[in-house]
Write a protein that holds these residues in place. Structure first.
Motif, PDB file in Angstrom:
ATOM      1  N   GLY A 524     -18.007 -14.805 -28.782  1.00  0.00           N
ATOM      2  CA  GLY A 524     -18.295 -14.639 -30.190  1.00  0.00           C
ATOM      3  C   GLY A 524     -17.254 -15.270 -31.086  1.00  0.00           C
ATOM      4  N   THR A 525     -16.032 -14.774 -30.973  1.00  0.00           N
ATOM      5  CA  THR A 525     -14.994 -15.178 -31.899  1.00  0.00           C
ATOM      6  C   THR A 525     -13.650 -15.285 -31.215  1.00  0.00           C
ATOM      7  OG1 THR A 525     -16.083 -13.953 -33.658  1.00  0.00           O
ATOM      8  CG2 THR A 525     -13.799 -14.517 -34.025  1.00  0.00           C
ATOM      9  N   GLY A 526     -12.974 -16.401 -31.437  1.00  0.00           N
ATOM     10  CA  GLY A 526     -11.599 -16.538 -30.977  1.00  0.00           C
ATOM     11  C   GLY A 526     -10.889 -17.515 -31.891  1.00  0.00           C
ATOM     12  N   TYR A 527      -9.671 -17.187 -32.243  1.00  0.00           N
ATOM     13  CA  TYR A 527      -8.933 -18.011 -33.192  1.00  0.00           C
ATOM     14  C   TYR A 527      -8.485 -19.307 -32.521  1.00  0.00           C
ATOM     15  CZ  TYR A 527      -5.653 -18.863 -37.048  1.00  0.00           C
ATOM     16  OH  TYR A 527      -4.989 -19.377 -38.116  1.00  0.00           O
ATOM     17  N   GLY A 528      -8.835 -20.437 -33.139  1.00  0.00           N
ATOM     18  CA  GLY A 528      -8.494 -21.729 -32.547  1.00  0.00           C
ATOM     19  C   GLY A 528      -7.170 -22.275 -33.047  1.00  0.00           C
ATOM     20  N   THR A 529      -6.659 -23.268 -32.340  1.00  0.00           N
ATOM     21  CA  THR A 529      -5.372 -23.857 -32.744  1.00  0.00           C
ATOM     22  C   THR A 529      -5.505 -24.618 -34.065  1.00  0.00           C
ATOM     23  OG1 THR A 529      -5.910 -25.738 -31.340  1.00  0.00           O
ATOM     24  CG2 THR A 529      -4.430 -24.094 -30.415  1.00  0.00           C
ATOM     25  N   ASP A 530      -6.739 -24.941 -34.467  1.00  0.00           N
ATOM     26  CA  ASP A 530      -6.941 -25.600 -35.760  1.00  0.00           C
ATOM     27  C   ASP A 530      -7.291 -24.590 -36.854  1.00  0.00           C
ATOM     28  OD1 ASP A 530      -9.435 -24.839 -34.934  1.00  0.00           O
ATOM     29  OD2 ASP A 530     -10.351 -26.835 -35.003  1.00  0.00           O
ATOM     30  N   GLY A 531      -7.143 -23.311 -36.530  1.00  0.00           N
ATOM     31  CA  GLY A 531      -7.411 -22.269 -37.527  1.00  0.00           C
ATOM     32  C   GLY A 531      -8.880 -21.940 -37.690  1.00  0.00           C
ATOM     33  N   ARG A 532      -9.741 -22.623 -36.932  1.00  0.00           N
ATOM     34  CA  ARG A 532     -11.174 -22.344 -37.034  1.00  0.00           C
ATOM     35  C   ARG A 532     -11.607 -21.316 -35.995  1.00  0.00           C
ATOM     36  NH1 ARG A 532     -12.809 -28.585 -38.407  1.00  0.00           N
ATOM     37  NH2 ARG A 532     -12.230 -28.416 -40.615  1.00  0.00           N
ATOM     38  N   VAL A 533     -12.846 -20.859 -36.159  1.00  0.00           N
ATOM     39  CA  VAL A 533     -13.356 -19.818 -35.265  1.00  0.00           C
ATOM     40  C   VAL A 533     -13.996 -20.478 -34.050  1.00  0.00           C
ATOM     41  CG1 VAL A 533     -14.868 -17.810 -35.085  1.00  0.00           C
ATOM     42  CG2 VAL A 533     -13.795 -18.354 -37.276  1.00  0.00           C
ATOM     43  N   TRP A 534     -13.300 -20.430 -32.922  1.00  0.00           N
ATOM     44  CA  TRP A 534     -13.820 -21.049 -31.702  1.00  0.00           C
ATOM     45  C   TRP A 534     -14.715 -20.078 -30.934  1.00  0.00           C
ATOM     46  CZ3 TRP A 534      -9.300 -24.079 -28.882  1.00  0.00           C
ATOM     47  CH2 TRP A 534      -8.764 -25.028 -29.772  1.00  0.00           C
ATOM     48  N   GLY A 535     -15.484 -20.633 -29.980  1.00  0.00           N
ATOM     49  CA  GLY A 535     -16.299 -19.738 -29.159  1.00  0.00           C
ATOM     50  C   GLY A 535     -17.344 -20.424 -28.294  1.00  0.00           C
ATOM     51  N   GLY A 536     -17.372 -21.777 -28.333  1.00  0.00           N
ATOM     52  CA  GLY A 536     -18.256 -22.512 -27.417  1.00  0.00           C
ATOM     53  C   GLY A 536     -17.423 -23.637 -26.856  1.00  0.00           C
ATOM     54  N   GLU A 537     -16.524 -23.301 -25.922  1.00  0.00           N
ATOM     55  CA  GLU A 537     -15.425 -24.208 -25.579  1.00  0.00           C
ATOM     56  C   GLU A 537     -15.484 -24.700 -24.139  1.00  0.00           C
ATOM     57  OE1 GLU A 537     -13.439 -24.829 -28.224  1.00  0.00           O
ATOM     58  OE2 GLU A 537     -14.829 -23.448 -29.236  1.00  0.00           O
ATOM     59  N   LEU A 538     -15.148 -25.961 -23.971  1.00  0.00           N
ATOM     60  CA  LEU A 538     -14.957 -26.499 -22.633  1.00  0.00           C
ATOM     61  C   LEU A 538     -13.545 -27.073 -22.595  1.00  0.00           C
ATOM     62  CD1 LEU A 538     -17.456 -28.418 -20.481  1.00  0.00           C
ATOM     63  CD2 LEU A 538     -15.100 -29.174 -20.616  1.00  0.00           C
ATOM     64  N   MET A 539     -12.723 -26.503 -21.723  1.00  0.00           N
ATOM     65  CA  MET A 539     -11.310 -26.859 -21.704  1.00  0.00           C
ATOM     66  C   MET A 539     -10.886 -27.325 -20.326  1.00  0.00           C
ATOM     67  SD  MET A 539      -9.950 -23.349 -23.340  1.00  0.00           S
ATOM     68  CE  MET A 539      -9.737 -23.175 -25.118  1.00  0.00           C
ATOM     69  N   ILE A 540      -9.954 -28.275 -20.304  1.00  0.00           N
ATOM     70  CA  ILE A 540      -9.264 -28.584 -19.051  1.00  0.00           C
ATOM     71  C   ILE A 540      -8.065 -27.645 -19.055  1.00  0.00           C
ATOM     72  CG2 ILE A 540      -8.105 -30.350 -17.679  1.00  0.00           C
ATOM     73  CD1 ILE A 540     -10.891 -31.283 -18.263  1.00  0.00           C
ATOM     74  N   GLY A 545      -1.204 -24.118 -20.064  1.00  0.00           N
ATOM     75  CA  GLY A 545      -1.638 -24.962 -21.170  1.00  0.00           C
ATOM     76  C   GLY A 545      -3.088 -25.383 -20.995  1.00  0.00           C
ATOM     77  N   PHE A 546      -3.648 -25.982 -22.049  1.00  0.00           N
ATOM     78  CA  PHE A 546      -5.038 -26.444 -21.953  1.00  0.00           C
ATOM     79  C   PHE A 546      -5.252 -27.605 -22.903  1.00  0.00           C
ATOM     80  CE2 PHE A 546      -5.069 -23.747 -25.657  1.00  0.00           C
ATOM     81  CZ  PHE A 546      -5.973 -24.344 -26.508  1.00  0.00           C
ATOM     82  N   GLU A 547      -6.291 -28.366 -22.607  1.00  0.00           N
ATOM     83  CA  GLU A 547      -6.732 -29.360 -23.565  1.00  0.00           C
ATOM     84  C   GLU A 547      -8.191 -29.094 -23.861  1.00  0.00           C
ATOM     85  OE1 GLU A 547      -5.642 -33.457 -22.747  1.00  0.00           O
ATOM     86  OE2 GLU A 547      -4.002 -32.661 -21.517  1.00  0.00           O
ATOM     87  N   ARG A 548      -8.525 -29.156 -25.140  1.00  0.00           N
ATOM     88  CA  ARG A 548      -9.898 -28.874 -25.532  1.00  0.00           C
ATOM     89  C   ARG A 548     -10.689 -30.155 -25.312  1.00  0.00           C
ATOM     90  NH1 ARG A 548     -11.868 -27.328 -31.617  1.00  0.00           N
ATOM     91  NH2 ARG A 548     -13.408 -25.733 -31.077  1.00  0.00           N
TER      92      ARG A 548
END
Ligand SMILES: [Zn+2]
Ligand SMILES: [Zn+2]
Length: 785
Positions: A524-540, A545-548
């Motif tokens: 639903g909701t998670g605070y992103g590193t860009d200050g936006r509301v993340w929640g449909g993410e594919l990360m390495i 650490g991670f890369e979006r």
């Protein structure tokens, strides 16, 4: 040293003496009498004692006997015990005779702790219902294989004086059982009977005791009359009504101010559960596990359960009695199914204390079934479901807490404070994590008080004094603020971890993956590193650490928080982003809004006022539910998504069995760290075409689920092409959606990926703190290296 101790040529009559250190869950679970019995049967001499690291055993006798003793130790482990390791060393025989149980001494750091609460065992249940037994119908019967543990314990070691049984002095017969190594109740700390133990009584809502020959029989009559009964249980009070009575369920909902959220139902036994729900083998095994969690299973049509119990969804949260008192409620077959919901208002902590219950629940209940065994730790019922054939915890509490979880790396003493909703903290040290019971939403002072109360208990019990605190990046979470304050007070360093990184790291850690992995975090909701509301993410993702790599394309959330409560606002945001004409009459009708609403919301978005951008998958589900089902408002978190999954429940869920709507992947630039974006604009166009051509709602719901899976599968293929990684970790609250989890796993496996899901902790925010400490530990380890 390994178990296969090198020994000289075997001489038939030579005596050997071995020292064994057994670690795992081996205290308070009947392990010592079990070992005593095995050693006695094998004619071995020696001793057993509790140790801070587990139990220590010394056995002396013929080597062949010792070896078969060791084999039986592993094979016949008592139900609640779990052997993690056995270290063996050879000792010099002493010629000792007989086998002794040595009194427990506790020194140094504790690594055994307190066992979890366990459901009444079959032996105790048989005695409970046997008119010839001295504990016939005694509501607190227990033995070393069952009964309360965590919830009645003040501090370690787990011994009677440290529990709420301390004030009950055992009668001579109970004491004799307690002292007899061959008795099932040897050192059963809560051992008690009619003569010496706790008792139950019935009370009016204002706290006056109601005289009754048989308070349980009277309590059943209260329930049969359609009234609300407060029942004191193991980890707190339940509010109970007859689950087959529509009016009673309605009454409970009105008084508790809880309208939409499903209520858990307790039934007599597994046969009864089968009559109410369609159960597969995994679900039956879960229902019968010693933790006796609530299992979310498909309800049978016309099963007699009131519609108000789980409105609008095809599942039922069902569970079996786990305390003798609960068995007695069902024993006379006067009631078939009881709603048993945590006694609290909305998301407040569950009530545990008699005085507290009287004040907080007075206006809700028509009576109380009380007892005088104090509950020392609040602990809600655990909630599970079977996802892709394996159990997954939605809420980790009674029966699981405080069992340790493992960590793939060494950690200094660390505290992970978790998130905002469904909070649970985690304390890590070494390679073990102790995660607290589900604490509920941290939205107010009572939530924080429960958090602190439980944290104090865990810190004392496991002797972990955190040197660092790990928290979510969200600056507005109460847990983040608490972490900052505590860190200031105690001069502790802080580690901030991105929400979805913690989710994925938790899944990696559960499976001891070394990383990097492709992490798909849908929630639903998670605070992103860009200050936006993340929640449909594919990360390495790595632990540290991670890369979006890719995410659902940003859409506005008109009204911010209000968009979470009103899915139609999310539909509006999505449709506008997809270029739809919102003033179109058909669209207005569909969303149930006026042209004035449109103008208001459009102005809001154009000015960028109170319309934060989000890549949330949960919000996409909300938007689709608003369009397909007309779900305008939600009463509880994830309601729209749950109903959407429910709508599709009878549609085939093999990947490829239904068409899906296209999701377009917009290129990113990997070298510039610019993620790809998954645009759902084509999905909306496809969905509207289906709407116009009269495709059934359930079919559209199924197609939508398949679309999300297919979209992320495409993005995962791109991530593999860029990174060569084939391990995929799935996490985030949306992974509770069984259809989505199934489709994702299927389509990824077909492409040759290895797919990992959560089992021991929730993929949702309940599991967040576990992932946080995994990230924290990895960061600290790398700093040292
Ligand atoms: Zn028992
Ligand atoms: Zn007794």
């Amino acid at each position: 040293m390994s178990e296969s101790t090198q020994s000289k040529k075997e001489q038939p009559n030579a005596r050997s003496r071995w020292g064994l250190l057994v670690s795992g869950v081996v205290q308070g679970v009947g392990f010592r009498p079990f070992v005593y019995r095995l050693a006695s049967e094998a004619g071995l001499a020696g001793s057993i004692g509790n140790d801070t690291a587990g139990v220590t055993i010394e056995v002396e006798g013929a080597e062949t006997e010792i070896k078969s003793f060791l084999a039986r130790l592993r094979m016949e482990t008592p139900a609640l015990a779990r052997i993690d390791s056995i270290t063996v060393r050879e000792l010099k025989p002493t010629g000792e005779k007989g086998f002794r149980i040595v009194a427990s001494e506790v020194l140094g750091r504790v690594s055994t702790g307190i066992p979890a609460d366990a459901a009444t065992c079959t032996d105790c249940l048989r005695e409970l219902l046997d008119p010839m037994d001295r504990r016939y119908r005694y509501p607190f019967i227990n033995c070393t294989n069952c009964g309360p543990r965590f919830t009645i314990t003040k501090q370690i070691p787990y011994d009677r004086p440290q529990t709420s049984m301390a004030r009950f002095t055992m009668c001579a017969r109970c004491q004799a059982e307690y002292d007899d190594p061959l008795d099932r109740r040897f050192h059963a700390q809560p051992n008690a009977c009619w003569n010496c133990g706790p008792r139950v009584w019935l009370e009016s809502p204002d706290g006056k005791s109601v005289p009754a020959d048989d308070p349980i029989a009277s309590a059943i009559e209260v329930l049969r009359a359609g009234q609300v009964l407060g029942i004191k249980g193991i980890g707190g009070f339940h509010l109970s009504v007859d689950a087959t009575c529509e009016a009673a369920v309605k009454l409970l909902r009105q008084r508790k101010h809880r309208y939409g959220k499903p209520l858990a139902v307790m039934v007599r036994d597994i046969e009864a559960a089968r009559s109410f729900c369609v159960l597969n083998a995994e679900e039956e095994a879960m229902l019968l596990a010693p933790a006796r969690p609530i299992v979310i299973a498909r309800g049978r049509a016309n099963n007699g359960i009131a519609k108000g119990v789980a409105p609008g969804i095809p599942w039922l949260g069902i569970f079996l009695p786990y305390a003798p008192l609960q068995h007695l409620l069902f024993a006379g077959a006067r009631v078939r199914a009881l709603v048993m919901t945590s006694a609290n208002l909305s998301e407040e902590p569950i009530a545990i204390d008699n005085v507290e219950a009287r004040t907080r629940l007075e206006k809700i209940v028509d009576g109380f079934l009380m007892h005088d065994r104090e509950i020392l730790q609040r602990c809600d019922d655990s909630v599970t479901e079977i996802v892709n054939g394996a159990p997954q915890l939605l809420r980790r509490a009674r029966g699981y807490v405080p069992l340790g979880l493992s960590l793939p790396m060494e950690s200094p003493p660390l505290l992970g404070v978790g998130g905002h909703l469904k909070n649970a903290f985690a304390l890590a040290h070494g390679k073990v994590v102790y995660q607290s019971q589900h604490l509920g939403d941290l939205e107010n002072l009572t939530g924080i008080e429960f958090f602190e109360e439980s944290l104090d208990h865990f810190m004392r019990t496991f002797e972990i004094d955190p040197e660092r605190i790990v928290h979510d990046m969200h600056p507005g979470y109460l847990s983040t603020n608490w972490a900052k304050e505590r860190a200031r007070e105690r001069r502790l360093p802080l580690i901030a971890v991105q929400h979805h990184h913690a989710h994925i790291a938790g899944c990696m850690s559960e499976h001891c993956l070394t990383g990097p992995v492709i992490g798909i975090a849908l929630d639903g909701t998670g605070y992103g590193t860009d200050g936006r509301v993340w929640g449909g993410e594919l990360m390495i993702c790595q632990y540290d650490g991670f890369e979006r790599f890719a995410h659902l394309d940003y859409v506005p959330m008109p009204g911010g928080e209000a968009a979470i409560r009103n899915p139609w606002r999310m539909a509006f945001g999505h449709l506008r982003a997809a270029g739809f004409n919102l003033s179109d009459v058909a669209t207005l009708d569909l969303l149930g809004i006026t042209e004035r609403d449109v103008r208001l919301l459009e102005r809001m978005m154009d000015r960028g006022v109170n319309a934060p951008l989000t890549s949330s998958c949960g919000r996409l589900f909300d938007a689709v539910a608003a369009v397909i089902m007309g779900r305008r408002e939600v009463d509880y978190e994830a309601q729209a998504a749950i109903e959407l999954e429910g709508l599709a429940v009878d549609e085939p869920d093999e990947f490829g069995s239904s068409a899906h709507y296209p999701i377009e992947i917009l290129d990113g630039d990997w070298s510039l760290r610019e993620p790809c974006r998954l645009s759902v604009a084509p999905l909306w166009r496809g969905l509207f075409q289906d709407l116009r051509s009269g495709v059934s709602r359930s079919c559209m719901a199924a197609r939508f689920h398949a679309s999300v899976a297919a979209g992320f599968m495409q993005a995962t293929l791109r991530a593999r092409a860029a990174s060569g990684i084939i391990q995929v970790a799935l996490s985030g609250g949306c992974m509770h959606n069984r259809r989505l989890a199934r489709l994702l796993r299927q389509c990824l496996e077909v492409q040759g990926f290895e797919v990992y899901e959560h089992h021991a902790v929730s993929p949702g925010d309940g599991g967040l703190s576990y992932g946080q400490v995994a990230v924290g530990a990895a960061m600290l380890q790398n700093r040292v290296n």
